[in-house]
Each structure stands twice: as structure tokens, then as C-alpha cells.
Design an enzyme around this catalytic site. Structure first.
Site, PDB file in Angstrom:
ATOM      1  N   ASP A   1      -5.769  -0.444  -1.931  1.00 36.28           N
ATOM      2  CA  ASP A   1      -6.440  -1.284  -2.801  1.00 36.28           C
ATOM      3  C   ASP A   1      -7.704  -1.993  -2.105  1.00 36.28           C
ATOM      4  OD1 ASP A   1      -4.989  -3.031  -0.834  1.00 36.28           O
ATOM      5  OD2 ASP A   1      -5.530  -4.741  -1.902  1.00 36.28           O
TER       6      ASP A   1
ATOM      7  N   ASP B   1      -5.546   1.677  10.630  1.00 41.18           N
ATOM      8  CA  ASP B   1      -7.057   1.581  10.779  1.00 41.18           C
ATOM      9  C   ASP B   1      -7.157   0.899  12.326  1.00 41.18           C
ATOM     10  OD1 ASP B   1      -9.805   0.628  10.319  1.00 41.18           O
ATOM     11  OD2 ASP B   1      -9.145  -1.078   9.226  1.00 41.18           O
TER      12      ASP B   1
ATOM     13  N   PHE C   1     -14.324   2.604   3.444  1.00 43.40           N
ATOM     14  CA  PHE C   1     -13.238   1.838   2.710  1.00 43.40           C
ATOM     15  C   PHE C   1     -12.639   2.810   1.425  1.00 43.40           C
ATOM     16  CE2 PHE C   1     -10.683  -1.498   0.793  1.00 43.40           C
ATOM     17  CZ  PHE C   1     -10.306  -2.087   2.008  1.00 43.40           C
ATOM     18  N   LEU C   2     -11.224   3.017   1.579  1.00 42.65           N
ATOM     19  CA  LEU C   2     -10.659   3.828   0.672  1.00 42.65           C
ATOM     20  C   LEU C   2      -9.674   3.038  -0.329  1.00 42.65           C
ATOM     21  CD1 LEU C   2      -9.798   6.533   3.353  1.00 42.65           C
ATOM     22  CD2 LEU C   2     -11.773   6.563   1.759  1.00 42.65           C
TER      23      LEU C   2
ATOM     24  N   LYS D   1      -7.381   6.397  10.304  1.00 45.24           N
ATOM     25  CA  LYS D   1      -8.813   6.068  10.372  1.00 45.24           C
ATOM     26  C   LYS D   1      -8.904   5.961  11.975  1.00 45.24           C
ATOM     27  CE  LYS D   1     -10.590   3.149   6.358  1.00 45.24           C
ATOM     28  NZ  LYS D   1     -10.946   1.965   6.379  1.00 45.24           N
TER      29      LYS D   1
ATOM     30  N   GLY E   1       0.885  -1.074  -0.055  1.00 43.24           N
ATOM     31  CA  GLY E   1      -0.081   0.018  -0.066  1.00 43.24           C
ATOM     32  C   GLY E   1       0.875   1.297   0.061  1.00 43.24           C
TER      33      GLY E   1
ATOM     34  N   ASP F   1       0.367   3.313   4.266  1.00 41.73           N
ATOM     35  CA  ASP F   1      -0.651   4.138   3.649  1.00 41.73           C
ATOM     36  C   ASP F   1      -1.988   4.564   4.682  1.00 41.73           C
ATOM     37  OD1 ASP F   1      -1.647   1.477   4.095  1.00 41.73           O
ATOM     38  OD2 ASP F   1      -2.236   1.088   2.152  1.00 41.73           O
TER      39      ASP F   1
ATOM     40  N   ARG G   1      -5.029   0.468  -6.917  1.00 44.05           N
ATOM     41  CA  ARG G   1      -3.844   1.082  -6.289  1.00 44.05           C
ATOM     42  C   ARG G   1      -3.228   1.939  -7.138  1.00 44.05           C
ATOM     43  NH1 ARG G   1      -2.090  -1.912  -1.733  1.00 44.05           N
ATOM     44  NH2 ARG G   1      -2.099  -4.280  -2.087  1.00 44.05           N
TER      45      ARG G   1
HETATM   46  P1  IMP Z   1      -4.375  -2.121  10.661  1.00 46.61           P
HETATM   47  O1  IMP Z   1      -3.454  -3.244  11.309  1.00 46.61           O
HETATM   48  O2  IMP Z   1      -5.852  -2.614  10.909  1.00 46.61           O
HETATM   49  O3  IMP Z   1      -4.113  -0.724  11.268  1.00 46.61           O
HETATM   50  O4  IMP Z   1      -4.346  -2.439   9.019  1.00 46.61           O
HETATM   51  C1  IMP Z   1      -3.886  -1.372   8.446  1.00 46.61           C
HETATM   52  C2  IMP Z   1      -3.945  -1.994   7.001  1.00 46.61           C
HETATM   53  O5  IMP Z   1      -5.123  -2.274   6.481  1.00 46.61           O
HETATM   54  C3  IMP Z   1      -3.281  -1.101   5.937  1.00 46.61           C
HETATM   55  O6  IMP Z   1      -1.942  -1.003   5.728  1.00 46.61           O
HETATM   56  C4  IMP Z   1      -3.934  -1.401   4.813  1.00 46.61           C
HETATM   57  O7  IMP Z   1      -3.325  -2.150   3.981  1.00 46.61           O
HETATM   58  C5  IMP Z   1      -5.467  -1.795   5.248  1.00 46.61           C
HETATM   59  N1  IMP Z   1      -6.454  -1.086   5.272  1.00 46.61           N
HETATM   60  C6  IMP Z   1      -7.321  -0.565   6.377  1.00 46.61           C
HETATM   61  N2  IMP Z   1      -8.311   0.341   5.859  1.00 46.61           N
HETATM   62  C7  IMP Z   1      -8.174   0.264   4.645  1.00 46.61           C
HETATM   63  C8  IMP Z   1      -8.897   0.940   3.389  1.00 46.61           C
HETATM   64  O8  IMP Z   1      -9.788   1.868   3.718  1.00 46.61           O
HETATM   65  N3  IMP Z   1      -8.734   0.726   2.260  1.00 46.61           N
HETATM   66  C9  IMP Z   1      -7.493   0.025   1.872  1.00 46.61           C
HETATM   67  N4  IMP Z   1      -6.791  -0.881   2.748  1.00 46.61           N
HETATM   68  C10 IMP Z   1      -7.172  -0.598   3.924  1.00 46.61           C
HETATM   69 MG    MG Z   2      -1.038  -1.756   4.013  1.00 48.29          MG
END
Ligand code: IMP
Ligand code: MG
Length: 175
Positions: A156, A100, A149-150, A128, A41, A97, A162
Site C-alpha cells: 500500500d 526494506d 516505492f511499490l 529491496k 501487506g 510483502d 493493496r
Molecule cells: P522495513 O522494516 O524497513 O524492512 O519495512 C518493511 C515494511 O515497510 C514492509 O512490510 C512494508 O509495509 C513497508 N514498505 C517498505 N517499502 C515499501 C514499498 O515500496 N511499498 C509499500 N510498502 C513498503
Molecule cells: Mg508490511
């Protein structure tokens, strides 16, 4: 039927990346920096951010195995690609990127601290915040976006989108 709505235009992104480059360059006061991008990403953001920095920069990438084709990261995180650079004693900036749940970056921050980095900070294009499940300090953030979701500019959905130059909200994704 899936449709997309622009949330960050190419111009919005370019202007903010330039500002972030300035903020980060000022914060490190010219000290060299190791930028570590989280594949896949972060590849586009990393490319633009690296060119907005004024200090000497070394680059490397990690790839995290946990996300797959699903829309939220699972609890278990492992690396499918480690860095090749020796980061001990270095200032490391993790480039992501989107943050979340926070699980990926909390895990990576700990991982690079254990490798003996002098400092480990985090720069994300998008935070987020509302969805955070694990506390992780984001040091540099491009945009806070609460919902949805972005895709685009590296982000992606099932490896699609992407290459879009802007960031879009994906409406009714067929998860
Ligand atoms: P986390 O471990 O939940 O913070 O996950 C982060 C990863 O989830 C990022 O590196 C993204 O690859 C993916 N991700 C989370 N939200 C989105 C979104 O809205 N669009 C695309 N990928 C996302
Ligand atoms: Mg990622």
C-alpha cells in the site's frame, strides 16, 4: 500528480509464486510448517503462497506497529497483534510483502526465536536489498527490486492500492 507503472505483472507474480512454493516445499521435505504473515501487506501473497505449498500448513498473522503512513519504518517496533498459535518446537516461515530497511523482519525473527520456534525463516515477495540497514537473512525471495516505492498485490501507500492485482512503481508519491 501521482502515476503508476507496472513492474511485476499478474503473470510474473503467479509464475514466481508457484516456483517459490516448489522451493519451499522441497526445502522442508514434507515437514509441517507454520506460516506467519505480516499484516496487512502480506495477506494476498500469503494466500497465494499457502496454496502453492505441498506440506501440511498452519497459518497465523502478526501486525507490526511502526510503519504508519510514512514511507520508511521507524526504529521502534512493537506488535499490535500477536499470533494465537503456539509456535514452540515448530518450523516457522515469516511471510512478508517487502523487506526494506530489514528492521521489521530482524525484530520478528528474534521475537519468534524467543518463543522457542525450532526454526524461523523468511519469505518475502520483494527484497529491496539496496536499502538494507539491519542485516537479516532472507531465505526465500520472489523478486529483488532496487528502487522506488511499490504498490499493489498487498502493498500500500497510505492504505491505498493493496487490491491491485499487479505490482506498480508509484511515481512522484506525495509523501
Ligand atoms: P522495513 O522494516 O524497513 O524492512 O519495512 C518493511 C515494511 O515497510 C514492509 O512490510 C512494508 O509495509 C513497508 N514498505 C517498505 N517499502 C515499501 C514499498 O515500496 N511499498 C509499500 N510498502 C513498503
Ligand atoms: Mg508490511
Amino acid at each position: 500528480m501521482t502515476s503508476k507503472k507496472v513492474v511485476l505483472s499478474q503473470q510474473d507474480i503467479a509464475a514466481r509464486v508457484a516456483e517459490l512454493g516448489g522451493e519451499i516445499s522441497a526445502r522442508y521435505e514434507g515437514r509441517p510448517l507454520v506460516l506467519i504473515g505480516v499484516l496487512n501487506g502480506a495477506f494476498i501473497f500469503m494466500a497465494d503462497l499457502a496454496r502453492a505449498l505441498s506440506m501440511e500448513v498452519a497459518l497465523d498473522f502478526v501486525r507490526v506497529a511502526s510503519y504508519g503512513m510514512s514511507s520508511s519504518s521507524s526504529g521502534t517496533i512493537s506488535l499490535s497483534k500477536d499470533v494465537e498459535l503456539d509456535v514452540s518446537g515448530k518450523d516457522v516461515l515469516l511471510v512478508e510483502d517487502i523487506v526494506d530497511s530489514g528492521r521489521t523482519l530482524a525484530w520478528l525473527k528474534d521475537f519468534f526465536s524467543q518463543k522457542g520456534a525450532a526454526s524461523v525463516r523468511i519469505c518475502t515477495l520483494i527484497d529491496k536489498k539496496e536499502r538494507r540497514q539491519v542485516a537479516v537473512e532472507v531465505d526465500f525471495c520472489g523478486f529483488v527490486i532496487e528502487q522506488g516505492f511499490l504498490v499493489g498485490y498487498g502493498l500500500d501507500w497510505a492504505e491505498r492500492y493493496r487490491n491491485l492485482p499487479a505490482v506498480y512503481h508509484l511515481e512522484d508519491p506525495a509523501f
